[in-house]
Write a protein that holds these residues in place. Sequence first.
Motif, PDB file in Angstrom:
ATOM      1  N   MET A   1     117.139  33.152 -59.791  1.00  0.00           N
ATOM      2  CA  MET A   1     116.927  33.874 -58.557  1.00  0.00           C
ATOM      3  C   MET A   1     117.326  35.343 -58.747  1.00  0.00           C
ATOM      4  N   THR A   2     116.476  36.235 -58.285  1.00  0.00           N
ATOM      5  CA  THR A   2     116.727  37.660 -58.405  1.00  0.00           C
ATOM      6  C   THR A   2     117.658  38.119 -57.288  1.00  0.00           C
ATOM      7  N   THR A   3     118.608  38.948 -57.625  1.00  0.00           N
ATOM      8  CA  THR A   3     119.521  39.496 -56.638  1.00  0.00           C
ATOM      9  C   THR A   3     118.992  40.834 -56.155  1.00  0.00           C
ATOM     10  N   VAL A   4     118.972  41.012 -54.846  1.00  0.00           N
ATOM     11  CA  VAL A   4     118.548  42.273 -54.252  1.00  0.00           C
ATOM     12  C   VAL A   4     119.796  43.107 -54.017  1.00  0.00           C
ATOM     13  N   ASN A   5     119.799  44.300 -54.528  1.00  0.00           N
ATOM     14  CA  ASN A   5     120.951  45.189 -54.395  1.00  0.00           C
ATOM     15  C   ASN A   5     120.790  46.077 -53.170  1.00  0.00           C
ATOM     16  N   GLU A   6     120.908  45.458 -51.998  1.00  0.00           N
ATOM     17  CA  GLU A   6     120.714  46.196 -50.751  1.00  0.00           C
ATOM     18  C   GLU A   6     121.681  47.360 -50.604  1.00  0.00           C
ATOM     19  N   HIS A   7     122.859  47.250 -51.164  1.00  0.00           N
ATOM     20  CA  HIS A   7     123.843  48.323 -51.025  1.00  0.00           C
ATOM     21  C   HIS A   7     123.384  49.611 -51.718  1.00  0.00           C
ATOM     22  N   LEU A   8     122.363  49.533 -52.548  1.00  0.00           N
ATOM     23  CA  LEU A   8     121.849  50.722 -53.231  1.00  0.00           C
ATOM     24  C   LEU A   8     120.761  51.434 -52.432  1.00  0.00           C
ATOM     25  N   TRP A   9     120.278  50.797 -51.374  1.00  0.00           N
ATOM     26  CA  TRP A   9     119.201  51.378 -50.586  1.00  0.00           C
ATOM     27  C   TRP A   9     119.716  52.488 -49.693  1.00  0.00           C
ATOM     28  N   ASP A  10     118.926  53.532 -49.585  1.00  0.00           N
ATOM     29  CA  ASP A  10     119.149  54.597 -48.612  1.00  0.00           C
ATOM     30  C   ASP A  10     118.022  54.502 -47.594  1.00  0.00           C
ATOM     31  N   PHE A  11     118.341  54.708 -46.348  1.00  0.00           N
ATOM     32  CA  PHE A  11     117.324  54.643 -45.301  1.00  0.00           C
ATOM     33  C   PHE A  11     117.216  55.989 -44.614  1.00  0.00           C
ATOM     34  N   PRO A  12     115.973  56.364 -44.267  1.00  0.00           N
ATOM     35  CA  PRO A  12     114.732  55.626 -44.415  1.00  0.00           C
ATOM     36  C   PRO A  12     114.384  55.417 -45.893  1.00  0.00           C
ATOM     37  N   HIS A  13     113.746  54.259 -46.175  1.00  0.00           N
ATOM     38  CA  HIS A  13     113.481  53.820 -47.540  1.00  0.00           C
ATOM     39  C   HIS A  13     111.979  53.595 -47.739  1.00  0.00           C
ATOM     40  N   PRO A  14     111.309  54.497 -48.480  1.00  0.00           N
ATOM     41  CA  PRO A  14     109.885  54.274 -48.746  1.00  0.00           C
ATOM     42  C   PRO A  14     109.719  53.163 -49.779  1.00  0.00           C
ATOM     43  N   MET A  15     108.736  52.311 -49.562  1.00  0.00           N
ATOM     44  CA  MET A  15     108.474  51.243 -50.521  1.00  0.00           C
ATOM     45  C   MET A  15     107.028  50.787 -50.408  1.00  0.00           C
ATOM     46  N   THR A  16     106.575  50.098 -51.436  1.00  0.00           N
ATOM     47  CA  THR A  16     105.254  49.487 -51.414  1.00  0.00           C
ATOM     48  C   THR A  16     105.434  47.983 -51.417  1.00  0.00           C
ATOM     49  N   LEU A  17     104.940  47.343 -50.375  1.00  0.00           N
ATOM     50  CA  LEU A  17     104.936  45.882 -50.310  1.00  0.00           C
ATOM     51  C   LEU A  17     103.676  45.396 -51.002  1.00  0.00           C
ATOM     52  N   LYS A  18     103.815  44.354 -51.788  1.00  0.00           N
ATOM     53  CA  LYS A  18     102.677  43.750 -52.456  1.00  0.00           C
ATOM     54  C   LYS A  18     102.644  42.296 -52.010  1.00  0.00           C
ATOM     55  N   VAL A  19     101.587  41.910 -51.318  1.00  0.00           N
ATOM     56  CA  VAL A  19     101.474  40.578 -50.739  1.00  0.00           C
ATOM     57  C   VAL A  19     100.230  39.909 -51.312  1.00  0.00           C
ATOM     58  N   MET A  20     100.412  38.734 -51.915  1.00  0.00           N
ATOM     59  CA  MET A  20      99.307  38.010 -52.531  1.00  0.00           C
ATOM     60  C   MET A  20      98.878  36.853 -51.645  1.00  0.00           C
ATOM     61  N   GLY A  21      97.571  36.643 -51.586  1.00  0.00           N
ATOM     62  CA  GLY A  21      97.018  35.517 -50.855  1.00  0.00           C
ATOM     63  C   GLY A  21      95.661  35.164 -51.419  1.00  0.00           C
ATOM     64  N   ALA A  22      95.128  34.026 -51.005  1.00  0.00           N
ATOM     65  CA  ALA A  22      93.799  33.612 -51.450  1.00  0.00           C
ATOM     66  C   ALA A  22      92.764  34.626 -50.976  1.00  0.00           C
ATOM     67  N   LYS A  23      91.750  34.828 -51.808  1.00  0.00           N
ATOM     68  CA  LYS A  23      90.722  35.824 -51.512  1.00  0.00           C
ATOM     69  C   LYS A  23      90.023  35.546 -50.183  1.00  0.00           C
ATOM     70  N   ASP A  24      89.831  34.289 -49.857  1.00  0.00           N
ATOM     71  CA  ASP A  24      89.094  33.940 -48.643  1.00  0.00           C
ATOM     72  C   ASP A  24      90.005  33.690 -47.432  1.00  0.00           C
ATOM     73  N   SER A  25      91.278  34.046 -47.545  1.00  0.00           N
ATOM     74  CA  SER A  25      92.215  33.883 -46.424  1.00  0.00           C
ATOM     75  C   SER A  25      92.352  35.208 -45.664  1.00  0.00           C
ATOM     76  N   PRO A  26      92.880  35.151 -44.454  1.00  0.00           N
ATOM     77  CA  PRO A  26      93.088  36.385 -43.684  1.00  0.00           C
ATOM     78  C   PRO A  26      94.413  37.075 -44.023  1.00  0.00           C
ATOM     79  N   VAL A  27      94.769  37.118 -45.295  1.00  0.00           N
ATOM     80  CA  VAL A  27      96.066  37.677 -45.693  1.00  0.00           C
ATOM     81  C   VAL A  27      96.195  39.148 -45.288  1.00  0.00           C
ATOM     82  N   GLN A  28      95.126  39.915 -45.371  1.00  0.00           N
ATOM     83  CA  GLN A  28      95.209  41.322 -44.966  1.00  0.00           C
ATOM     84  C   GLN A  28      95.525  41.428 -43.478  1.00  0.00           C
TER      85      GLN A  28
END
Length: 90
Positions: A1-28
């Motif tokens: 399991m990967t540990t998220v180092n939230e204490h290193l984040w500064d806010f506001p925090h720009p990020m790119t979310l990457k979300v995977m789903g089936a091509k024919d699903s309404p994931v977008q």
Amino acid sequence: MTTVNEHLWDFPHPMTLKVMGAKDSPVQDVVVAVLTEHLPSFDPTDTITLTPSSKGTYVSVNARVVMDSADQVRAIYAALNDSPHVKVVF
């Protein structure tokens, strides 16, 4: 399991979310709905890109966002992971 180092984040925090789903699903649509609910200033018209998988089975929805707090990050990841149309969130 990967540990998220939230204490290193500064806010506001720009990020790119990457979300995977089936091509024919309404994931977008799921990504847009979740981000619109949790990020009042979210505008999907200029922040979302789609990338198909190499075999064309899945699609990656990439969203550039600015998070305001760690609680907001957790809420968005939880909402995305709760969707049956989402396979994985990076």
